[in-house]
Design a protein around this motif. Structure first.
Motif, short mmCIF file in Angstrom:
data_model
loop_
_atom_site.label_atom_id
_atom_site.label_comp_id
_atom_site.label_asym_id
_atom_site.label_seq_id
_atom_site.Cartn_x
_atom_site.Cartn_y
_atom_site.Cartn_z
N VAL A 187 60.50 70.35 76.18
CA VAL A 187 59.54 68.85 76.38
C VAL A 187 58.24 68.92 76.14
O VAL A 187 57.72 67.93 75.50
N ILE A 188 57.43 69.83 76.58
CA ILE A 188 55.99 69.93 76.34
C ILE A 188 55.64 70.04 75.20
O ILE A 188 54.54 69.43 74.35
N ILE A 189 56.26 70.91 74.24
CA ILE A 189 55.69 71.13 72.79
C ILE A 189 56.43 70.31 71.94
O ILE A 189 55.66 69.74 71.13
N VAL A 190 57.59 70.13 71.98
CA VAL A 190 58.57 69.61 70.79
C VAL A 190 58.31 67.96 70.91
O VAL A 190 58.01 67.35 69.89
N THR A 191 58.03 67.44 72.08
CA THR A 191 57.82 66.08 72.25
C THR A 191 56.63 65.38 71.59
O THR A 191 56.75 64.53 70.78
N PRO A 192 55.72 65.96 72.00
CA PRO A 192 54.40 65.53 71.09
C PRO A 192 54.48 65.88 69.64
O PRO A 192 53.82 65.02 68.80
N PHE A 193 54.88 66.92 69.32
CA PHE A 193 55.15 67.19 67.76
C PHE A 193 55.93 66.22 67.04
O PHE A 193 55.73 65.61 66.06
N VAL A 194 56.89 65.84 67.81
CA VAL A 194 57.89 64.75 67.38
C VAL A 194 57.35 63.40 67.14
O VAL A 194 57.39 62.67 66.13
N CYS A 195 56.53 63.06 68.25
CA CYS A 195 55.61 61.82 68.29
C CYS A 195 54.61 61.74 67.33
O CYS A 195 54.56 60.74 66.40
N ILE A 196 53.87 63.06 66.79
CA ILE A 196 52.72 62.89 65.91
C ILE A 196 53.62 62.86 64.55
O ILE A 196 53.17 61.95 63.47
N LEU A 197 54.91 63.49 64.52
CA LEU A 197 55.45 63.32 62.98
C LEU A 197 55.92 61.84 62.78
O LEU A 197 55.74 61.38 61.61
N ILE A 198 56.48 61.19 63.78
CA ILE A 198 56.89 59.76 63.67
C ILE A 198 55.41 58.97 63.20
O ILE A 198 55.71 57.87 62.39
N SER A 199 54.42 59.36 63.81
CA SER A 199 53.22 58.45 63.70
C SER A 199 52.70 58.80 62.24
O SER A 199 52.48 57.72 61.41
N TYR A 200 52.92 59.76 61.92
CA TYR A 200 52.74 60.19 60.18
C TYR A 200 53.65 59.39 59.20
O TYR A 200 53.23 59.05 58.31
N ILE A 201 54.79 59.42 59.71
CA ILE A 201 55.80 58.41 58.89
C ILE A 201 55.38 57.16 58.70
O ILE A 201 55.47 56.34 57.76
N HIS A 202 54.89 56.59 59.77
CA HIS A 202 54.43 55.26 59.90
C HIS A 202 53.14 54.97 59.04
O HIS A 202 52.98 54.01 58.35
N VAL A 203 52.09 56.06 59.10
CA VAL A 203 51.07 55.82 58.46
C VAL A 203 51.29 56.11 56.86
O VAL A 203 50.77 55.27 56.05
N THR A 204 52.49 56.99 56.72
CA THR A 204 52.58 57.09 55.14
C THR A 204 53.38 55.90 54.69
O THR A 204 52.91 55.60 53.59
N CYS A 205 54.02 55.22 55.34
CA CYS A 205 54.59 54.03 55.01
C CYS A 205 53.66 52.80 54.77
O CYS A 205 53.61 52.02 53.64
N ALA A 206 52.54 52.89 55.59
CA ALA A 206 51.46 51.83 55.41
C ALA A 206 50.63 52.23 54.32
O ALA A 206 50.32 51.18 53.68
N VAL A 207 50.32 53.53 54.07
CA VAL A 207 49.37 53.76 52.94
C VAL A 207 50.33 53.56 51.71
O VAL A 207 49.77 52.80 50.68
N LEU A 208 51.60 53.79 51.40
CA LEU A 208 52.38 53.40 50.54
C LEU A 208 52.44 51.71 50.11
O LEU A 208 52.70 51.47 49.03
N ARG A 209 52.24 51.08 51.15
CA ARG A 209 52.31 49.71 50.71
C ARG A 209 50.77 49.01 50.29
O ARG A 209 50.84 48.01 49.97
N VAL A 210 49.84 49.90 50.45
CA VAL A 210 48.55 49.77 49.71
C VAL A 210 48.79 49.39 48.12
O VAL A 210 49.40 50.22 47.51
N SER A 211 48.25 48.28 47.81
CA SER A 211 48.58 47.62 46.51
C SER A 211 47.79 48.68 45.29
O SER A 211 48.32 48.77 44.14
#
Length: 157
Positions: free
Chosen positions: A80-104
């Motif tokens: 709970v304490i280790i894996v949950t933040p790691f998964v949340c960080i990975l999800i945020s990186y996915i969102h950031v990567t998608c936002a960067v890929l949308r840059v023209s």
């Protein structure tokens, strides 16, 4: 990062305080849990911890009591304490990567990836060594390997 103009409205002082207090409460409850579970243990072996700091798993190896409950709690709350933040960080990186890929412009996307590239590497190094250390606590391995792993997630990162 995905919505930079909305940062000041989303990241309020109350949310910052909640994040800090929440982190402190979870960390202190985690320590209290391990202290309470280790209090009844007896230590009849060598009193030298083969580690560079007093961590729960090397301390459990010195106990001559039954430590199955302690090891189960390390695995359970570690998930709970280790894996949950790691998964949340990975999800945020996915969102950031998608936002960067949308840059023209390709140059703007490359600049964003180059400035953010070291952080995912450090996050993976930190969480990877912690997960390897705490989720392999029941398997026998050397104290040198334990210390090397602990050095990776405490000093190197």
């Amino acid at each position: 990062i995905c919505h930079p103009l909305q940062y000041t409205t989303k990241m309020t002082h109350q949310l910052c305080a909640l994040l800090v207090v929440g982190s402190w409460v979870v960390a202190n409850l985690n320590c209290l849990l391990h202290i309470l579970l280790m209090a009844p243990l007896s230590f009849c072996a060598d009193n030298i911890i083969p580690h560079f700091f007093c961590d729960a798993t090397p301390l459990l190896k010195l106990s001559c009591s039954d430590t199955h409950l302690n090891e189960l709690m390390i695995l359970t709350e570690g998930a709970v304490i280790i894996v949950t933040p790691f998964v949340c960080i990975l999800i945020s990186y996915i969102h950031v990567t998608c936002a960067v890929l949308r840059v023209s412009s390709p140059r703007g996307g490359w600049k964003a990836f180059s400035t953010r590239g070291s952080h995912p590497a450090v996050v993976c190094l930190f969480y990877g060594t912690i997960i390897a250390e705490y989720f392999s606590s029941s398997s026998p391995h050397s104290a040198g390997r334990d210390m090397a792993g602990a050095m990776m997630y405490t000093v190197v990162t």
